[in-house]
Design a protein around this motif. Structure first.
Motif, PDB file in Angstrom:
ATOM      1  N   GLN A  10       0.835  -1.199   0.000  1.00  0.00           N
ATOM      2  CA  GLN A  10       0.000   0.000   0.000  1.00  0.00           C
ATOM      3  C   GLN A  10       0.865   1.242   0.000  1.00  0.00           C
ATOM      4  O   GLN A  10       1.938   1.285   0.603  1.00  0.00           O
ATOM      5  CB  GLN A  10      -0.915   0.012   1.218  1.00  0.00           C
ATOM      6  CG  GLN A  10      -1.996  -1.045   1.148  1.00  0.00           C
ATOM      7  CD  GLN A  10      -2.899  -0.994   2.367  1.00  0.00           C
ATOM      8  OE1 GLN A  10      -2.620  -0.288   3.313  1.00  0.00           O
ATOM      9  NE2 GLN A  10      -3.971  -1.751   2.326  1.00  0.00           N
ATOM     10  N   ALA A  13       0.334   7.143   3.389  1.00  0.00           N
ATOM     11  CA  ALA A  13      -0.701   8.176   3.465  1.00  0.00           C
ATOM     12  C   ALA A  13      -0.105   9.538   3.125  1.00  0.00           C
ATOM     13  O   ALA A  13       1.027   9.844   3.511  1.00  0.00           O
ATOM     14  CB  ALA A  13      -1.303   8.200   4.855  1.00  0.00           C
ATOM     15  N   THR A  14      -0.853  10.326   2.430  1.00  0.00           N
ATOM     16  CA  THR A  14      -0.381  11.670   2.097  1.00  0.00           C
ATOM     17  C   THR A  14      -0.668  12.614   3.258  1.00  0.00           C
ATOM     18  O   THR A  14      -1.673  12.476   3.954  1.00  0.00           O
ATOM     19  CB  THR A  14      -1.078  12.184   0.829  1.00  0.00           C
ATOM     20  OG1 THR A  14      -2.492  12.181   1.048  1.00  0.00           O
ATOM     21  CG2 THR A  14      -0.754  11.326  -0.363  1.00  0.00           C
TER      22      THR A  14
END
Length: 63
Positions: A10, A13-14
């Motif tokens: 994955q 996260a931004t």
């Protein structure tokens, strides 16, 4: 095992801000808190009439 492999693939996260903004926010918070503390400097000496009365009542600060 398949779950671990899928989780590893994955994308991270931004963040809502660029990385340099977070330390800037921390510095600004510390500056504001420092100004608040600085603004209350010498408050006890402004109210010397209150401290004189407490010294006359027998309470001393001599140690």
């Amino acid at each position: 095992m398949t779950t671990i492999v899928l989780a590893a693939e994955q994308a991270p996260a931004t963040l809502i801000f660029p990385n340099w903004v977070f330390p800037l926010i921390a510095v600004l918070v510390f500056l504001v808190l420092g100004f608040v503390v600085w603004s209350f400097r010498d408050v006890a000496n402004r109210h010397s009439h209150k401290t004189d009365r407490s010294a006359a009542s027998g309470h001393t600060t001599d140690h």
